[in-house]
Design an enzyme around this catalytic site. Structure first.
Site, PDB file in Angstrom:
ATOM      1  N   GLY A  73      39.349   9.737  75.814  1.00  0.00           N
ATOM      2  CA  GLY A  73      38.326   8.799  76.282  1.00  0.00           C
ATOM      3  C   GLY A  73      38.330   8.676  77.795  1.00  0.00           C
ATOM      4  O   GLY A  73      39.368   8.787  78.441  1.00  0.00           O
ATOM      5  N   ASP A 120      48.713  10.964  72.957  1.00  0.00           N
ATOM      6  CA  ASP A 120      48.576  12.175  72.139  1.00  0.00           C
ATOM      7  C   ASP A 120      48.390  13.415  73.013  1.00  0.00           C
ATOM      8  O   ASP A 120      48.989  14.458  72.758  1.00  0.00           O
ATOM      9  CB  ASP A 120      47.377  12.055  71.187  1.00  0.00           C
ATOM     10  CG  ASP A 120      47.724  11.215  69.968  1.00  0.00           C
ATOM     11  OD1 ASP A 120      48.925  10.994  69.732  1.00  0.00           O
ATOM     12  OD2 ASP A 120      46.802  10.771  69.271  1.00  0.00           O
ATOM     13  N   LYS A 176      46.792   8.507  81.393  1.00  0.00           N
ATOM     14  CA  LYS A 176      45.439   7.944  81.361  1.00  0.00           C
ATOM     15  C   LYS A 176      45.212   7.161  80.092  1.00  0.00           C
ATOM     16  O   LYS A 176      45.666   7.595  79.034  1.00  0.00           O
ATOM     17  CB  LYS A 176      44.446   9.105  81.428  1.00  0.00           C
ATOM     18  CG  LYS A 176      43.009   8.726  81.224  1.00  0.00           C
ATOM     19  CD  LYS A 176      42.320   9.528  80.113  1.00  0.00           C
ATOM     20  CE  LYS A 176      42.778   9.158  78.742  1.00  0.00           C
ATOM     21  NZ  LYS A 176      41.976   9.678  77.644  1.00  0.00           N
ATOM     22  N   THR A 177      44.588   6.068  80.110  1.00  0.00           N
ATOM     23  CA  THR A 177      43.896   5.383  79.010  1.00  0.00           C
ATOM     24  C   THR A 177      43.630   3.930  79.386  1.00  0.00           C
ATOM     25  O   THR A 177      44.529   3.235  79.873  1.00  0.00           O
ATOM     26  CB  THR A 177      44.627   5.413  77.642  1.00  0.00           C
ATOM     27  OG1 THR A 177      43.853   4.661  76.708  1.00  0.00           O
ATOM     28  CG2 THR A 177      46.035   4.865  77.647  1.00  0.00           C
ATOM     29  N   ASP A 206      43.299   1.740  77.395  1.00  0.00           N
ATOM     30  CA  ASP A 206      43.968   0.895  76.389  1.00  0.00           C
ATOM     31  C   ASP A 206      45.306   0.331  76.878  1.00  0.00           C
ATOM     32  O   ASP A 206      45.820  -0.627  76.318  1.00  0.00           O
ATOM     33  CB  ASP A 206      44.211   1.675  75.095  1.00  0.00           C
ATOM     34  CG  ASP A 206      42.910   2.042  74.395  1.00  0.00           C
ATOM     35  OD1 ASP A 206      41.845   1.727  74.944  1.00  0.00           O
ATOM     36  OD2 ASP A 206      42.970   2.641  73.306  1.00  0.00           O
ATOM     37  N   ARG A 226      41.811   0.737  70.972  1.00  0.00           N
ATOM     38  CA  ARG A 226      41.805   1.231  69.598  1.00  0.00           C
ATOM     39  C   ARG A 226      42.952   0.647  68.776  1.00  0.00           C
ATOM     40  O   ARG A 226      42.795   0.301  67.626  1.00  0.00           O
ATOM     41  CB  ARG A 226      41.939   2.751  69.624  1.00  0.00           C
ATOM     42  CG  ARG A 226      41.644   3.437  68.314  1.00  0.00           C
ATOM     43  CD  ARG A 226      42.043   4.888  68.387  1.00  0.00           C
ATOM     44  NE  ARG A 226      41.264   5.654  69.342  1.00  0.00           N
ATOM     45  CZ  ARG A 226      40.149   6.306  69.036  1.00  0.00           C
ATOM     46  NH1 ARG A 226      39.682   6.271  67.823  1.00  0.00           N
ATOM     47  NH2 ARG A 226      39.514   6.994  69.951  1.00  0.00           N
ATOM     48  N   GLU A 265      39.951  -4.718  69.578  1.00  0.00           N
ATOM     49  CA  GLU A 265      39.238  -3.748  68.737  1.00  0.00           C
ATOM     50  C   GLU A 265      40.030  -3.348  67.490  1.00  0.00           C
ATOM     51  O   GLU A 265      39.483  -3.157  66.416  1.00  0.00           O
ATOM     52  CB  GLU A 265      38.953  -2.498  69.589  1.00  0.00           C
ATOM     53  CG  GLU A 265      38.165  -1.429  68.886  1.00  0.00           C
ATOM     54  CD  GLU A 265      37.950  -0.189  69.753  1.00  0.00           C
ATOM     55  OE1 GLU A 265      38.530  -0.094  70.850  1.00  0.00           O
ATOM     56  OE2 GLU A 265      37.208   0.684  69.324  1.00  0.00           O
ATOM     57  N   TYR A 321      32.281   0.554  76.187  1.00  0.00           N
ATOM     58  CA  TYR A 321      31.770   1.630  77.040  1.00  0.00           C
ATOM     59  C   TYR A 321      31.337   1.108  78.412  1.00  0.00           C
ATOM     60  O   TYR A 321      31.267   1.869  79.367  1.00  0.00           O
ATOM     61  CB  TYR A 321      30.632   2.358  76.302  1.00  0.00           C
ATOM     62  CG  TYR A 321      31.157   2.985  75.026  1.00  0.00           C
ATOM     63  CD1 TYR A 321      31.881   4.174  75.069  1.00  0.00           C
ATOM     64  CD2 TYR A 321      31.023   2.338  73.805  1.00  0.00           C
ATOM     65  CE1 TYR A 321      32.424   4.711  73.911  1.00  0.00           C
ATOM     66  CE2 TYR A 321      31.565   2.873  72.643  1.00  0.00           C
ATOM     67  CZ  TYR A 321      32.273   4.060  72.706  1.00  0.00           C
ATOM     68  OH  TYR A 321      32.827   4.592  71.576  1.00  0.00           O
ATOM     69  N   GLU A 322      31.097  -0.215  78.498  1.00  0.00           N
ATOM     70  CA  GLU A 322      30.722  -0.805  79.799  1.00  0.00           C
ATOM     71  C   GLU A 322      31.820  -0.620  80.835  1.00  0.00           C
ATOM     72  O   GLU A 322      31.569  -0.613  82.038  1.00  0.00           O
ATOM     73  CB  GLU A 322      30.471  -2.321  79.639  1.00  0.00           C
ATOM     74  CG  GLU A 322      29.284  -2.705  78.790  1.00  0.00           C
ATOM     75  CD  GLU A 322      29.593  -2.707  77.287  1.00  0.00           C
ATOM     76  OE1 GLU A 322      30.632  -2.172  76.871  1.00  0.00           O
ATOM     77  OE2 GLU A 322      28.760  -3.260  76.547  1.00  0.00           O
TER      78      GLU A 322
HETATM   79  P1  FBP Z   1      41.898   7.205  74.891  1.00  0.00           P
HETATM   80  O1  FBP Z   1      43.058   6.671  74.119  1.00  0.00           O
HETATM   81  O2  FBP Z   1      41.599   8.623  74.608  1.00  0.00           O
HETATM   82  O3  FBP Z   1      42.050   6.935  76.356  1.00  0.00           O
HETATM   83  O4  FBP Z   1      40.579   6.409  74.455  1.00  0.00           O
HETATM   84  C1  FBP Z   1      40.620   5.044  74.284  1.00  0.00           C
HETATM   85  C2  FBP Z   1      39.305   4.465  73.875  1.00  0.00           C
HETATM   86  O5  FBP Z   1      38.554   4.036  74.983  1.00  0.00           O
HETATM   87  C3  FBP Z   1      39.540   3.309  72.889  1.00  0.00           C
HETATM   88  O6  FBP Z   1      39.667   2.099  73.548  1.00  0.00           O
HETATM   89  C4  FBP Z   1      38.357   3.406  71.970  1.00  0.00           C
HETATM   90  O7  FBP Z   1      38.670   2.949  70.696  1.00  0.00           O
HETATM   91  C5  FBP Z   1      38.084   4.870  71.941  1.00  0.00           C
HETATM   92  O8  FBP Z   1      38.502   5.396  73.160  1.00  0.00           O
HETATM   93  C6  FBP Z   1      36.643   5.204  71.678  1.00  0.00           C
HETATM   94  O9  FBP Z   1      36.458   6.569  71.843  1.00  0.00           O
HETATM   95  P2  FBP Z   1      35.262   7.358  71.172  1.00  0.00           P
HETATM   96  O10 FBP Z   1      34.018   6.859  71.812  1.00  0.00           O
HETATM   97  O11 FBP Z   1      35.556   8.780  71.472  1.00  0.00           O
HETATM   98  O12 FBP Z   1      35.323   7.016  69.727  1.00  0.00           O
END
Ligand code: FBP
Length: 554
Positions: A81, A176, A202-203, A205, A252, A311, A426-427
């Site tokens: 993400g 991952d 990166k993340t 989250d 997530r 979430e 996404y914002e």
């Molecule tokens: P990453 O762990 O890959 O950084 O992504 C996190 C995230 O932004 C979560 O917060 C969210 O649940 C998820 O990606 C949504 O990703 P997608 O739009 O690919 O389902």
């Protein structure tokens, strides 16, 4: 020609700050710390990663000898993400590599890890990178979620890198992706491929985190964006005095974002999934707690408020976790008629015949119809429920509404319950990076270049002491294997970087617990406002509450 906003133009001129060790570029000396083990299951991890296990922690200091470096071509991948600041990691890597040797080259693999295997790439030049400095997004080369897990992928990637003369790969990703980076590093070392692999954390989250990775990049900016939105809604709620706002925020699995946003805005209720799991709470108990706050505020004539919801909540509610896992098992071995049979089922008996246990069948029936539909219809390619798509905010609204109606009938509630639901995700993921993330990301990229210059592989770029000014940050590397443990995934034991969940004995959660009684009843909202880039340092350069509480206790 692309039209640029005035802010974009002004931000392009911003020079990100670096730790003092990089005063002369990415030519550094390094100090070796103690040898490392693993987060858990050390013997198993050592056995699985014989070539890369046990390396020491590294920290950099300025190079006194002014060493010279042979030219190196490097590949870079953005994985998973989007997170604010990704472009600055690439910029820091680019500038760091050029400072080692101006002949160094950087190639970006397009669309995530899949680009390495499919040989889709572009060279990142000065002209290219200058368009992306201090901007949000991952669009410079794109990102993707393809997992590199098979030998055929590693071999194809190697052939593609050899054809380009690439001797090192930087993977910018979460837990991952960096687990995959480590497997790749081990494999390339085991066959003497001559390819170094280094990661960057990166993340948004915030769950790739440990003693040496104090924060994953993007968390700061994303939380500030969500906190601005929650604060704005708080002001609206305070003005109109008629709505309860249920706001789900991304993350997530772990609830770091919800916790940070709750601390920044002082919302009436901030749910934390890890607490729900630890207390083994049912959905009914969560709903009762929410109703108690709504009723208490209604007694004071305040029929409005803010509720922040992580979430990943439903997967942490034990009874929901069981239901989801039963549905995953059933759907994994079924054809498309099974979801239809679930949709048509009208009694508990029918659901148990379809394969649910009695407890799960009764929970399933208690859920609003739209949520039941999401649980059986929306599945990923492995047949699993797409938990992140479940509209938890609407689920809670439906259940709270029903419970308040019962209480009203019994004369136990005076609440006027009008509601709004929001999902903030996404914002925040591609917002222009805050000053903190602009500096941190650039430093992470520069550190990755220094790790490659030092000949290292299977390391994660690490920049620490993040509550200090940037020139006092400590840059170095942490071995990827030191963060790993063995977990059960899809029925098999797998080495993975351990996900950092919210610690219930950590300072940020304790602060929430200490304050939440007051915040739930009184209206104590804080309005953080938009991210500022120019102005007083206390406005522009603050870190997250999480980092401040963890490192400074305030
Ligand atoms: P990453 O762990 O890959 O950084 O992504 C996190 C995230 O932004 C979560 O917060 C969210 O649940 C998820 O990606 C949504 O990703 P997608 O739009 O690919 O389902």
């Amino acid at each position: 020609m692309t039209v640029k906003s005035p802010l974009q133009i002004a931000r392009a001129a911003y020079s990100p700050k670096l730790p003092a060790c990089f005063a002369k570029g990415a030519k550094v000396q390094f100090e070796l710390g103690a040898a490392t083990t693993a987060a858990a299951d050390a013997a198993k991890i050592a056995g699985l990663f014989p070539k890369t296990y046990g390396a020491p922690i590294l920290s950099f200091k300025p190079d006194a000898a002014n060493s010279s470096f042979a030219p190196l071509s490097v590949g870079v991948i953005l994985s998973g993400g989007q997170a604010p600041g990704g472009h600055n990691v690439v910029a820091g890597l680019f500038d760091g590599l050029k400072s080692l040797n101006p002949a160094n080259k950087l190639f970006g693999f397009l669309g995530g890890p899949g680009g390495l295997v499919d040989n889709k790439y572009m060279e990142i030049t000065d002209a290219v990178i200058n368009e992306y400095r201090n901007t949000g997004g991952f669009d410079i080369i794109g990102s993707g979620r393809t997992k590199l897990e098979e030998k055929a992928q590693y071999d194809q990637g190697l052939a593609n890198m050899r054809a380009l003369g690439i001797g090192a790969l930087v993977v910018i990703g979460g837990d991952d992706s960096n687990t995959n980076a480590c497997v790749l590093a081990e494999y390339y070392k085991s066959i003497d491929a001559g390819i170094q692999v280094v990661g960057c954390p990166k993340t948004i989250d915030g769950d790739l985190k440990n003693e040496y990775i104090e924060a994953s990049f993007g968390f700061d900016t994303a939380c500030k964006v969500y906190a601005e939105l929650v604060g704005n809604i708080g002001r609206d709620a305070l003005s109109a005095k008629k709505y309860w706002h249920f706001m789900k925020v991304m993350g997530r699995s772990a609830s770091h974002i919800a916790l940070e946003v709750g601390l920044q805005t002082q919302a009436n209720i901030t749910l934390i999934s890890e607490e729900v799991a630890a207390k083994k709470m049912t959905l009914g108990q969560i709903v009762d707690d929410i109703c108690a706050v709504i009723n208490a505020r209604a007694e004071k004539g305040e029929h409005f408020g803010l509720i922040v919801i992580p979430e990943g909540l439903v997967e942490f509610v034990p009874e929901m976790k069981t239901l989801i896992s039963e549905l995953n098992d059933l759907m994994a071995h079924a054809d498309e008629s099974l979801p239809k049979s679930f949709a048509k089922a009208e009694s508990l008996g029918e659901l148990t015949i379809l394969g649910l246990t009695a407890a799960s069948a009764s929970l399933y029936f208690s859920l609003p119809a739209a949520i039941r539909e999401q649980l059986v219809a929306d599945r990923d390619p492995h047949g699993n429920v797409q938990v992140s798509r479940i509209e938890t905010e609407k689920l809670l609204i439906g259940m709270v509404e029903a419970r308040l109606a019962e209480q009203k009938k019994a004369g136990q509630s005076k609440a006027k319950f009008s509601h709004q639901n929001h999902f903030f995700g996404y914002e925040g993921r591609c917002a222009a990076p805050s000053n903190f993330d602009a500096d941190y990301c650039y430093s992470l990229g520069y550190t990755a270049a220094a790790l490659l210059g030092a000949g290292k592989t299977a390391y994660l770029s690490s920049v620490r002491k993040l509550t200090l000014p940037a020139n006092k940050w400590i840059a170095g590397g942490v071995p990827l294997t030191s963060m790993m443990n063995v977990e059960r995934r899809h029925g098999a034991d797998k080495p993975v970087i351990r996900k950092a969940l919210v610690e219930l004995d950590g300072a940020p959660f304790k602060r929430l617990v200490a304050q939440r009684g007051e915040w739930s009843l009184k209206t104590s909202f804080v309005f953080p406002g938009p991210i500022q880039y120019f102005g007083p340092t206390e406005v522009c350069d603050t870190t997250t509450h999480t980092l401040r509480l963890e490192q400074l206790g305030r």
